[in-house]
Design an enzyme around this catalytic site. Structure first.
Site, PDB file in Angstrom:
ATOM      1  N   GLU A 119     -59.012  61.728  84.063  1.00  6.63           N
ATOM      2  CA  GLU A 119     -59.892  61.649  85.232  1.00  6.63           C
ATOM      3  C   GLU A 119     -61.349  61.884  84.844  1.00  6.63           C
ATOM      4  O   GLU A 119     -62.260  61.249  85.371  1.00  6.63           O
ATOM      5  CB  GLU A 119     -59.467  62.673  86.297  1.00  6.63           C
ATOM      6  N   ARG A 163     -64.089  58.876  85.267  1.00  7.95           N
ATOM      7  CA  ARG A 163     -65.101  59.095  86.314  1.00  7.95           C
ATOM      8  C   ARG A 163     -66.417  59.608  85.751  1.00  7.95           C
ATOM      9  O   ARG A 163     -67.486  59.107  86.092  1.00  7.95           O
ATOM     10  CB  ARG A 163     -64.572  60.082  87.361  1.00  7.95           C
ATOM     11  N   ASP A 214     -49.894  51.995  85.431  1.00  7.43           N
ATOM     12  CA  ASP A 214     -50.779  50.894  85.849  1.00  7.43           C
ATOM     13  C   ASP A 214     -51.882  50.510  84.860  1.00  7.43           C
ATOM     14  O   ASP A 214     -51.934  49.392  84.349  1.00  7.43           O
ATOM     15  CB  ASP A 214     -51.390  51.197  87.235  1.00  7.43           C
ATOM     16  N   GLU A 248     -58.083  49.233  94.971  1.00  6.59           N
ATOM     17  CA  GLU A 248     -57.484  48.163  94.137  1.00  6.59           C
ATOM     18  C   GLU A 248     -57.509  46.774  94.781  1.00  6.59           C
ATOM     19  O   GLU A 248     -57.768  45.774  94.089  1.00  6.59           O
ATOM     20  CB  GLU A 248     -56.048  48.530  93.738  1.00  6.59           C
TER      21      GLU A 248
HETATM   22  C1  DMJ Z   1     -59.063  55.719  90.559  1.00  2.00           C
HETATM   23  O1  DMJ Z   1     -59.362  56.935  90.010  1.00  2.00           O
HETATM   24  C2  DMJ Z   1     -58.825  54.679  89.498  1.00  2.00           C
HETATM   25  O2  DMJ Z   1     -58.957  53.400  90.045  1.00  2.00           O
HETATM   26  C3  DMJ Z   1     -57.479  54.821  88.839  1.00  2.00           C
HETATM   27  O3  DMJ Z   1     -57.217  53.767  87.964  1.00  2.00           O
HETATM   28  C4  DMJ Z   1     -56.386  54.849  89.877  1.00  2.00           C
HETATM   29  N1  DMJ Z   1     -56.642  55.830  90.908  1.00  2.00           N
HETATM   30  C5  DMJ Z   1     -57.934  55.839  91.531  1.00  2.00           C
HETATM   31  C6  DMJ Z   1     -58.109  54.835  92.652  1.00  2.00           C
HETATM   32  O4  DMJ Z   1     -57.004  54.492  93.322  1.00  2.00           O
END
Ligand code: DMJ
Length: 458
Positions: free
Chosen positions: A88, A92, A221, A356
Protein backbone atom coordinates in the site's frame (compact mmCIF):
# COMPACT_ATOMS: atom_id res chain seq x y z
CA UNK A 1 -17.18 20.88 -27.04
CA UNK A 2 -19.47 22.38 -24.40
CA UNK A 3 -20.44 18.97 -23.10
CA UNK A 4 -16.84 17.85 -22.69
CA UNK A 5 -15.97 21.00 -20.76
CA UNK A 6 -19.06 20.58 -18.55
CA UNK A 7 -18.06 17.01 -17.72
CA UNK A 8 -14.48 18.00 -16.93
CA UNK A 9 -15.76 20.78 -14.70
CA UNK A 10 -18.06 18.28 -12.96
CA UNK A 11 -15.01 16.16 -12.13
CA UNK A 12 -13.19 19.22 -10.80
CA UNK A 13 -16.27 20.06 -8.72
CA UNK A 14 -16.31 16.53 -7.32
CA UNK A 15 -12.62 16.77 -6.48
CA UNK A 16 -13.06 20.17 -4.82
CA UNK A 17 -15.95 18.82 -2.77
CA UNK A 18 -13.95 15.79 -1.64
CA UNK A 19 -10.93 17.96 -0.88
CA UNK A 20 -12.97 20.44 1.14
CA UNK A 21 -14.15 17.70 3.48
CA UNK A 22 -10.63 16.35 3.83
CA UNK A 23 -9.19 19.81 4.46
CA UNK A 24 -11.81 20.81 6.99
CA UNK A 25 -11.87 17.62 9.05
CA UNK A 26 -8.90 15.42 8.29
CA UNK A 27 -6.03 17.59 7.11
CA UNK A 28 -2.66 15.85 7.49
CA UNK A 29 -4.29 12.52 8.39
CA UNK A 30 -4.70 9.48 6.19
CA UNK A 31 -8.42 9.50 5.38
CA UNK A 32 -11.55 11.55 5.83
CA UNK A 33 -14.55 10.21 7.74
CA UNK A 34 -17.05 12.57 6.14
CA UNK A 35 -20.17 11.72 8.13
CA UNK A 36 -18.65 12.02 11.58
CA UNK A 37 -16.48 14.88 10.29
CA UNK A 38 -13.26 13.47 11.57
CA UNK A 39 -10.37 11.39 10.25
CA UNK A 40 -9.13 7.84 10.09
CA UNK A 41 -5.48 6.94 10.56
CA UNK A 42 -3.82 3.98 8.86
CA UNK A 43 -0.10 4.69 8.63
CA UNK A 44 -0.16 8.31 9.75
CA UNK A 45 1.42 9.59 6.52
CA UNK A 46 -1.20 12.01 5.21
CA UNK A 47 -2.13 9.37 2.63
CA UNK A 48 -4.93 11.36 0.98
CA UNK A 49 -2.62 14.31 0.34
CA UNK A 50 0.09 12.20 -1.27
CA UNK A 51 -2.33 10.05 -3.28
CA UNK A 52 -4.08 13.20 -4.62
CA UNK A 53 -1.04 15.22 -5.73
CA UNK A 54 -0.87 14.21 -9.39
CA UNK A 55 -4.68 14.27 -9.72
CA UNK A 56 -4.68 17.94 -8.69
CA UNK A 57 -1.87 18.63 -11.13
CA UNK A 58 -3.73 16.94 -13.99
CA UNK A 59 -7.07 18.61 -13.17
CA UNK A 60 -5.30 21.97 -13.10
CA UNK A 61 -6.17 22.66 -9.45
CA UNK A 62 -3.03 24.66 -8.80
CA UNK A 63 -4.11 26.31 -5.55
CA UNK A 64 -4.98 23.00 -3.92
CA UNK A 65 -1.76 21.52 -5.27
CA UNK A 66 0.27 24.33 -3.71
CA UNK A 67 -1.31 23.69 -0.28
CA UNK A 68 -0.50 20.02 -0.56
CA UNK A 69 3.08 20.67 -1.65
CA UNK A 70 3.51 22.99 1.27
CA UNK A 71 2.35 20.27 3.67
CA UNK A 72 4.75 17.77 2.11
CA UNK A 73 7.64 20.18 2.45
CA UNK A 74 6.93 21.29 6.02
CA UNK A 75 5.05 18.48 7.74
CA UNK A 76 5.65 15.14 6.08
CA UNK A 77 8.22 13.01 7.87
CA UNK A 78 8.89 9.33 7.31
CA UNK A 79 11.09 9.17 10.40
CA UNK A 80 8.28 7.60 12.41
CA UNK A 81 7.99 4.51 14.55
CA UNK A 82 5.11 3.08 12.55
CA UNK A 83 4.34 -0.20 10.77
CA UNK A 84 3.26 0.31 7.19
CA UNK A 85 2.11 -2.17 4.59
CA UNK A 86 4.82 -2.50 1.92
CA UNK A 87 2.40 -2.77 -1.01
CA UNK A 88 0.00 0.00 0.00
CA UNK A 89 2.83 2.38 0.81
CA UNK A 90 4.62 1.58 -2.42
CA UNK A 91 1.62 2.06 -4.72
CA UNK A 92 0.16 5.11 -2.95
CA UNK A 93 3.09 6.95 -1.37
CA UNK A 94 6.14 6.01 -3.43
CA UNK A 95 3.98 5.87 -6.56
CA UNK A 96 2.31 9.22 -5.85
CA UNK A 97 5.62 10.97 -5.18
CA UNK A 98 7.39 9.55 -8.24
CA UNK A 99 4.49 10.39 -10.52
CA UNK A 100 4.30 13.94 -9.18
CA UNK A 101 8.05 14.33 -9.62
CA UNK A 102 7.78 13.21 -13.24
CA UNK A 103 4.93 15.63 -13.95
CA UNK A 104 6.35 18.66 -12.18
CA UNK A 105 10.14 18.17 -12.16
CA UNK A 106 10.07 19.40 -8.54
CA UNK A 107 13.03 17.86 -6.67
CA UNK A 108 11.10 17.84 -3.36
CA UNK A 109 9.04 14.88 -4.58
CA UNK A 110 12.04 12.85 -5.69
CA UNK A 111 13.80 13.48 -2.36
CA UNK A 112 10.73 12.25 -0.48
CA UNK A 113 10.41 9.26 -2.82
CA UNK A 114 14.04 8.29 -2.14
CA UNK A 115 13.47 8.62 1.57
CA UNK A 116 10.43 6.33 1.67
CA UNK A 117 11.92 3.91 -0.88
CA UNK A 118 15.04 3.40 1.27
CA UNK A 119 12.91 2.93 4.39
CA UNK A 120 10.89 0.16 2.71
CA UNK A 121 13.98 -1.88 1.77
CA UNK A 122 14.20 -3.93 5.02
CA UNK A 123 11.04 -5.77 3.88
CA UNK A 124 13.16 -7.69 1.37
CA UNK A 125 15.52 -9.18 3.99
CA UNK A 126 13.81 -12.57 4.21
CA UNK A 127 15.16 -16.11 3.75
CA UNK A 128 13.46 -16.41 0.36
CA UNK A 129 13.82 -12.78 -0.83
CA UNK A 130 10.01 -12.67 -1.06
CA UNK A 131 9.28 -9.53 0.98
CA UNK A 132 7.37 -9.34 4.25
CA UNK A 133 4.05 -7.52 4.21
CA UNK A 134 4.90 -4.95 6.90
CA UNK A 135 7.81 -2.60 7.58
CA UNK A 136 8.52 -0.26 10.47
CA UNK A 137 9.82 2.74 8.55
CA UNK A 138 11.34 4.33 11.65
CA UNK A 139 13.11 1.29 13.09
CA UNK A 140 14.05 -0.38 9.83
CA UNK A 141 12.53 -3.71 10.82
CA UNK A 142 10.08 -5.83 8.86
CA UNK A 143 7.73 -8.69 9.62
CA UNK A 144 4.84 -10.72 8.21
CA UNK A 145 1.30 -10.41 9.61
CA UNK A 146 0.96 -11.85 13.16
CA UNK A 147 -0.88 -14.99 12.09
CA UNK A 148 1.26 -16.24 9.18
CA UNK A 149 4.63 -16.09 7.45
CA UNK A 150 2.90 -15.80 4.07
CA UNK A 151 2.72 -12.70 1.92
CA UNK A 152 -0.10 -11.96 -0.52
CA UNK A 153 0.89 -12.75 -4.07
CA UNK A 154 -0.47 -9.54 -5.61
CA UNK A 155 1.28 -7.48 -2.94
CA UNK A 156 4.78 -8.82 -3.65
CA UNK A 157 4.36 -8.64 -7.43
CA UNK A 158 2.77 -5.17 -7.68
CA UNK A 159 5.56 -3.00 -6.35
CA UNK A 160 7.89 -3.44 -9.31
CA UNK A 161 6.95 -0.45 -11.48
CA UNK A 162 7.65 1.85 -8.55
CA UNK A 163 10.98 0.38 -7.38
CA UNK A 164 12.24 0.08 -10.94
CA UNK A 165 11.40 3.72 -11.63
CA UNK A 166 13.11 4.75 -8.38
CA UNK A 167 16.29 3.00 -9.55
CA UNK A 168 16.13 4.70 -12.92
CA UNK A 169 15.73 8.14 -11.39
CA UNK A 170 18.35 7.70 -8.66
CA UNK A 171 20.78 5.62 -10.75
CA UNK A 172 20.90 3.30 -7.75
CA UNK A 173 20.21 -0.30 -8.86
CA UNK A 174 19.36 -1.73 -5.42
CA UNK A 175 15.61 -1.02 -5.69
CA UNK A 176 15.24 -2.59 -9.09
CA UNK A 177 17.32 -5.60 -8.06
CA UNK A 178 15.13 -6.63 -5.12
CA UNK A 179 11.87 -6.44 -7.04
CA UNK A 180 13.23 -8.07 -10.19
CA UNK A 181 14.37 -10.95 -7.99
CA UNK A 182 10.78 -11.48 -6.82
CA UNK A 183 9.56 -11.67 -10.43
CA UNK A 184 12.35 -14.10 -11.33
CA UNK A 185 11.40 -16.38 -8.43
CA UNK A 186 7.68 -16.30 -9.22
CA UNK A 187 8.39 -16.88 -12.92
CA UNK A 188 10.05 -20.23 -12.18
CA UNK A 189 7.78 -21.35 -9.38
CA UNK A 190 5.78 -24.58 -9.75
CA UNK A 191 2.09 -24.53 -8.73
CA UNK A 192 0.69 -22.28 -11.45
CA UNK A 193 -2.31 -23.42 -13.41
CA UNK A 194 -1.91 -22.43 -17.06
CA UNK A 195 -0.33 -19.17 -15.92
CA UNK A 196 -2.82 -18.54 -13.08
CA UNK A 197 -1.21 -18.05 -9.67
CA UNK A 198 -2.30 -18.94 -6.11
CA UNK A 199 -3.05 -16.05 -3.74
CA UNK A 200 -0.24 -16.54 -1.20
CA UNK A 201 3.50 -17.10 -1.14
CA UNK A 202 5.65 -18.04 1.84
CA UNK A 203 8.44 -15.70 2.87
CA UNK A 204 10.58 -18.54 4.29
CA UNK A 205 10.28 -21.19 1.61
CA UNK A 206 9.48 -18.92 -1.33
CA UNK A 207 6.78 -21.43 -2.38
CA UNK A 208 3.12 -20.81 -3.15
CA UNK A 209 0.72 -21.73 -0.35
CA UNK A 210 -3.07 -22.25 -0.26
CA UNK A 211 -2.69 -23.81 -3.68
CA UNK A 212 -5.61 -24.59 -5.96
CA UNK A 213 -7.57 -21.35 -5.53
CA UNK A 214 -7.45 -19.01 -8.53
CA UNK A 215 -8.99 -15.57 -8.88
CA UNK A 216 -8.43 -12.38 -10.82
CA UNK A 217 -9.83 -10.50 -7.81
CA UNK A 218 -8.47 -9.65 -4.36
CA UNK A 219 -4.94 -10.90 -3.58
CA UNK A 220 -4.03 -11.83 -7.15
CA UNK A 221 -5.41 -9.04 -9.39
CA UNK A 222 -2.47 -6.72 -9.90
CA UNK A 223 0.02 -9.58 -10.42
CA UNK A 224 -1.49 -9.90 -13.90
CA UNK A 225 -1.68 -6.14 -14.40
CA UNK A 226 2.01 -5.66 -13.52
CA UNK A 227 3.26 -8.44 -15.80
CA UNK A 228 1.99 -6.46 -18.77
CA UNK A 229 2.85 -3.04 -17.40
CA UNK A 230 6.45 -3.91 -16.47
CA UNK A 231 6.91 -5.28 -19.96
CA UNK A 232 5.63 -1.97 -21.36
CA UNK A 233 7.61 0.15 -18.89
CA UNK A 234 10.86 -1.57 -19.88
CA UNK A 235 10.35 -1.08 -23.62
CA UNK A 236 8.88 -4.55 -24.35
CA UNK A 237 12.19 -6.34 -24.00
CA UNK A 238 11.68 -8.56 -20.95
CA UNK A 239 10.40 -11.75 -22.56
CA UNK A 240 9.64 -13.64 -19.32
CA UNK A 241 7.10 -11.02 -18.34
CA UNK A 242 5.36 -11.19 -21.69
CA UNK A 243 5.40 -14.97 -21.67
CA UNK A 244 3.84 -15.09 -18.18
CA UNK A 245 1.20 -12.53 -19.17
CA UNK A 246 0.20 -14.29 -22.40
CA UNK A 247 0.02 -17.62 -20.62
CA UNK A 248 -2.11 -16.12 -17.86
CA UNK A 249 -4.61 -14.64 -20.31
CA UNK A 250 -4.94 -18.07 -21.92
CA UNK A 251 -5.45 -19.54 -18.43
CA UNK A 252 -8.16 -16.98 -17.70
CA UNK A 253 -9.95 -17.79 -20.95
CA UNK A 254 -9.71 -21.53 -20.39
CA UNK A 255 -10.63 -21.78 -16.71
CA UNK A 256 -12.34 -18.61 -15.53
CA UNK A 257 -14.34 -16.96 -18.34
CA UNK A 258 -18.01 -17.93 -18.63
CA UNK A 259 -21.27 -16.35 -19.82
CA UNK A 260 -24.55 -15.94 -17.99
CA UNK A 261 -27.43 -18.07 -19.20
CA UNK A 262 -29.88 -15.29 -19.85
CA UNK A 263 -28.21 -12.09 -21.09
CA UNK A 264 -24.96 -13.77 -22.23
CA UNK A 265 -22.86 -11.50 -20.04
CA UNK A 266 -19.20 -12.53 -20.05
CA UNK A 267 -17.58 -12.63 -16.64
CA UNK A 268 -14.44 -13.94 -14.91
CA UNK A 269 -15.26 -16.37 -12.11
CA UNK A 270 -13.02 -18.13 -9.59
CA UNK A 271 -11.67 -21.64 -9.30
CA UNK A 272 -11.49 -23.36 -5.95
CA UNK A 273 -9.93 -26.84 -6.10
CA UNK A 274 -11.41 -27.46 -9.56
CA UNK A 275 -14.86 -26.19 -8.51
CA UNK A 276 -15.97 -23.14 -10.54
CA UNK A 277 -17.52 -20.31 -8.55
CA UNK A 278 -19.45 -17.75 -10.67
CA UNK A 279 -18.39 -14.84 -8.48
CA UNK A 280 -16.51 -11.72 -9.58
CA UNK A 281 -15.06 -8.97 -7.39
CA UNK A 282 -15.45 -5.41 -8.64
CA UNK A 283 -11.64 -5.39 -8.46
CA UNK A 284 -11.64 -7.64 -11.57
CA UNK A 285 -12.98 -4.69 -13.58
CA UNK A 286 -9.37 -3.55 -14.02
CA UNK A 287 -9.06 -6.40 -16.53
CA UNK A 288 -10.84 -4.93 -19.58
CA UNK A 289 -8.49 -1.95 -19.41
CA UNK A 290 -5.39 -4.10 -19.04
CA UNK A 291 -6.43 -6.43 -21.87
CA UNK A 292 -7.09 -3.42 -24.11
CA UNK A 293 -3.70 -1.96 -23.23
CA UNK A 294 -2.05 -5.24 -24.20
CA UNK A 295 -3.91 -5.39 -27.51
CA UNK A 296 -2.89 -1.78 -28.20
CA UNK A 297 0.71 -2.88 -27.66
CA UNK A 298 0.50 -5.58 -30.30
CA UNK A 299 -0.88 -8.52 -28.31
CA UNK A 300 -3.57 -10.76 -29.89
CA UNK A 301 -6.80 -9.17 -31.10
CA UNK A 302 -8.92 -11.61 -29.12
CA UNK A 303 -7.66 -9.89 -25.95
CA UNK A 304 -9.54 -6.82 -27.17
CA UNK A 305 -12.66 -8.87 -27.91
CA UNK A 306 -12.64 -10.15 -24.33
CA UNK A 307 -12.02 -6.61 -23.06
CA UNK A 308 -15.11 -5.34 -24.89
CA UNK A 309 -17.28 -8.10 -23.41
CA UNK A 310 -15.99 -7.70 -19.87
CA UNK A 311 -16.40 -3.94 -20.09
CA UNK A 312 -20.08 -4.45 -20.86
CA UNK A 313 -20.40 -6.71 -17.80
CA UNK A 314 -18.71 -4.21 -15.50
CA UNK A 315 -21.06 -1.54 -16.84
CA UNK A 316 -24.03 -3.82 -16.10
CA UNK A 317 -22.76 -4.30 -12.54
CA UNK A 318 -23.50 -0.57 -12.07
CA UNK A 319 -26.53 -0.22 -14.31
CA UNK A 320 -28.54 -3.06 -12.80
CA UNK A 321 -28.23 -1.73 -9.23
CA UNK A 322 -30.88 0.63 -7.82
CA UNK A 323 -28.27 3.31 -6.99
CA UNK A 324 -26.42 2.88 -10.29
CA UNK A 325 -23.33 1.84 -8.30
CA UNK A 326 -21.65 -1.55 -8.41
CA UNK A 327 -21.50 -3.85 -5.42
CA UNK A 328 -18.10 -5.01 -4.14
CA UNK A 329 -18.83 -8.56 -5.36
CA UNK A 330 -21.30 -9.82 -7.96
CA UNK A 331 -22.56 -13.36 -8.50
CA UNK A 332 -23.53 -14.46 -11.98
CA UNK A 333 -26.31 -16.78 -13.02
CA UNK A 334 -25.30 -19.56 -15.38
CA UNK A 335 -28.92 -20.70 -15.83
CA UNK A 336 -31.28 -19.13 -18.35
CA UNK A 337 -34.47 -20.05 -16.49
CA UNK A 338 -35.22 -17.05 -14.25
CA UNK A 339 -33.87 -14.33 -16.54
CA UNK A 340 -31.59 -12.77 -13.92
CA UNK A 341 -27.91 -12.32 -14.83
CA UNK A 342 -26.45 -10.71 -11.72
CA UNK A 343 -27.33 -11.18 -8.08
CA UNK A 344 -25.74 -9.75 -4.98
CA UNK A 345 -25.41 -11.35 -1.56
CA UNK A 346 -26.36 -9.13 1.39
CA UNK A 347 -22.77 -9.06 2.68
CA UNK A 348 -21.45 -7.92 -0.73
CA UNK A 349 -23.70 -4.90 -1.28
CA UNK A 350 -21.18 -2.24 -0.35
CA UNK A 351 -19.40 0.20 -2.64
CA UNK A 352 -16.06 1.68 -1.55
CA UNK A 353 -15.80 4.34 -4.31
CA UNK A 354 -13.42 2.04 -6.15
CA UNK A 355 -11.88 3.03 -9.49
CA UNK A 356 -11.53 -0.16 -11.58
CA UNK A 357 -14.51 0.25 -13.91
CA UNK A 358 -13.82 3.94 -14.56
CA UNK A 359 -10.17 3.02 -15.15
CA UNK A 360 -11.14 0.45 -17.80
CA UNK A 361 -13.62 2.86 -19.40
CA UNK A 362 -10.74 5.30 -19.82
CA UNK A 363 -8.58 2.72 -21.64
CA UNK A 364 -11.51 1.56 -23.76
CA UNK A 365 -12.34 5.11 -24.80
CA UNK A 366 -8.75 5.98 -25.62
CA UNK A 367 -8.35 2.92 -27.84
CA UNK A 368 -11.78 2.80 -29.53
CA UNK A 369 -13.05 6.42 -29.32
CA UNK A 370 -16.51 4.90 -28.80
CA UNK A 371 -18.39 7.59 -26.90
CA UNK A 372 -20.63 5.07 -25.15
CA UNK A 373 -17.76 4.47 -22.72
CA UNK A 374 -17.80 8.14 -21.78
CA UNK A 375 -21.56 8.05 -21.31
CA UNK A 376 -21.30 5.01 -19.05
CA UNK A 377 -18.67 6.85 -17.02
CA UNK A 378 -20.84 9.94 -16.81
CA UNK A 379 -23.71 7.85 -15.40
CA UNK A 380 -21.36 6.49 -12.74
CA UNK A 381 -20.19 9.97 -11.76
CA UNK A 382 -23.82 11.07 -11.44
CA UNK A 383 -24.57 8.05 -9.26
CA UNK A 384 -21.62 8.86 -6.99
CA UNK A 385 -22.96 12.39 -6.71
CA UNK A 386 -26.50 11.21 -6.01
CA UNK A 387 -25.73 8.57 -3.41
CA UNK A 388 -22.28 9.08 -1.89
CA UNK A 389 -21.76 12.85 -1.77
CA UNK A 390 -21.83 14.16 1.78
CA UNK A 391 -23.23 17.67 2.39
CA UNK A 392 -20.51 19.94 3.71
CA UNK A 393 -17.67 18.04 2.07
CA UNK A 394 -16.41 14.60 1.12
CA UNK A 395 -17.79 11.42 -0.42
CA UNK A 396 -18.50 8.28 1.55
CA UNK A 397 -18.38 4.57 0.86
CA UNK A 398 -21.83 3.01 1.31
CA UNK A 399 -23.16 -0.30 2.59
CA UNK A 400 -26.05 -0.92 0.25
CA UNK A 401 -26.03 -0.21 -3.48
CA UNK A 402 -29.55 -1.69 -3.72
CA UNK A 403 -31.31 0.88 -1.54
CA UNK A 404 -31.80 4.40 -2.88
CA UNK A 405 -33.66 5.50 0.24
CA UNK A 406 -30.90 4.40 2.56
CA UNK A 407 -27.62 3.45 0.90
CA UNK A 408 -26.24 3.33 4.47
CA UNK A 409 -23.13 5.51 4.46
CA UNK A 410 -20.03 3.84 5.86
CA UNK A 411 -18.33 7.09 6.84
CA UNK A 412 -15.07 6.62 4.98
CA UNK A 413 -13.48 8.24 1.93
CA UNK A 414 -10.59 6.11 0.72
CA UNK A 415 -7.58 7.97 -0.65
CA UNK A 416 -7.96 6.09 -3.95
CA UNK A 417 -11.20 7.96 -4.65
CA UNK A 418 -9.10 11.11 -5.20
CA UNK A 419 -5.97 9.35 -6.40
CA UNK A 420 -7.64 7.08 -8.92
CA UNK A 421 -11.39 7.28 -9.42
CA UNK A 422 -11.62 11.04 -10.00
CA UNK A 423 -8.40 11.06 -12.06
CA UNK A 424 -9.71 8.35 -14.41
CA UNK A 425 -13.03 10.21 -14.79
CA UNK A 426 -11.11 13.28 -15.88
CA UNK A 427 -8.91 11.37 -18.32
CA UNK A 428 -11.98 9.57 -19.70
CA UNK A 429 -13.79 12.84 -20.45
CA UNK A 430 -10.77 14.82 -21.66
CA UNK A 431 -10.27 15.27 -25.42
CA UNK A 432 -6.57 15.87 -24.91
CA UNK A 433 -4.97 12.61 -26.03
CA UNK A 434 -1.54 13.98 -25.17
CA UNK A 435 -2.57 14.20 -21.53
CA UNK A 436 -0.75 11.11 -20.26
CA UNK A 437 -0.50 9.59 -23.71
CA UNK A 438 -0.61 5.81 -23.29
CA UNK A 439 2.32 5.34 -25.66
CA UNK A 440 4.46 7.42 -23.36
CA UNK A 441 3.17 6.65 -19.86
CA UNK A 442 2.21 3.58 -17.89
CA UNK A 443 -0.06 3.84 -14.84
CA UNK A 444 0.69 2.01 -11.64
CA UNK A 445 -2.14 0.18 -9.89
CA UNK A 446 -3.00 3.35 -7.94
CA UNK A 447 -3.28 5.48 -11.13
CA UNK A 448 0.09 7.15 -10.72
CA UNK A 449 1.76 7.69 -14.08
CA UNK A 450 5.36 6.74 -14.89
CA UNK A 451 7.16 7.34 -18.15
CA UNK A 452 7.80 4.38 -20.42
CA UNK A 453 11.58 4.08 -20.46
CA UNK A 454 13.41 5.39 -23.47
CA UNK A 455 14.68 2.54 -25.66
CA UNK A 456 18.45 2.05 -25.75
CA UNK A 457 20.08 3.02 -29.06
CA UNK A 458 20.08 0.10 -31.55
C1 DMJ B 1 -6.31 0.61 -4.90
O1 DMJ B 1 -5.48 0.79 -3.83
C2 DMJ B 1 -5.59 -0.03 -6.06
O2 DMJ B 1 -6.29 0.20 -7.24
C3 DMJ B 1 -5.37 -1.50 -5.86
O3 DMJ B 1 -4.83 -2.10 -7.00
C4 DMJ B 1 -6.67 -2.19 -5.55
N1 DMJ B 1 -7.37 -1.55 -4.46
C5 DMJ B 1 -7.55 -0.12 -4.50
C6 DMJ B 1 -8.72 0.35 -5.34
O4 DMJ B 1 -9.76 -0.49 -5.44
Amino acid sequence: SGRTEARLEAVRDAFRHAWKGYKDYAWGHDELKPISRTFGEWFGLGLTIIDSLDTMWILGLREEFAEARDWIEKELSFDKNVDVNLFETTIRVLGGLLSTYNLTGDQLFLDKAKDIGARLMPAFKTPSKIPFSDVNIGKGTAHPPRWTSDSTLAEVTSIQLEFRELSRLTQDPQYQEVVNEVMKLVHKLPGKHDGLVPMFINTNSGQFTHKGVFTLGARADSYYEYLLKQWIQGGKMEDDLLEDYLQAVEGVKKHLVRQTGSGRLTFVGELSHTRFNPKMDHLVCFLPGTLALGAHNGLPGDHMDLAVQLMETCHQMYKQMETGLSPEIAHFNLQASDGLDIFVKPADRHNLLRPETVESLFYMYRFTKDTKYRDWGWNILESFNNHTKVPGGGYTSINNVRDIENPAPRDKMESFFLGETLKYFYLLFSDDMELLNLDKYVFNTEAHAFPIWPSPPK
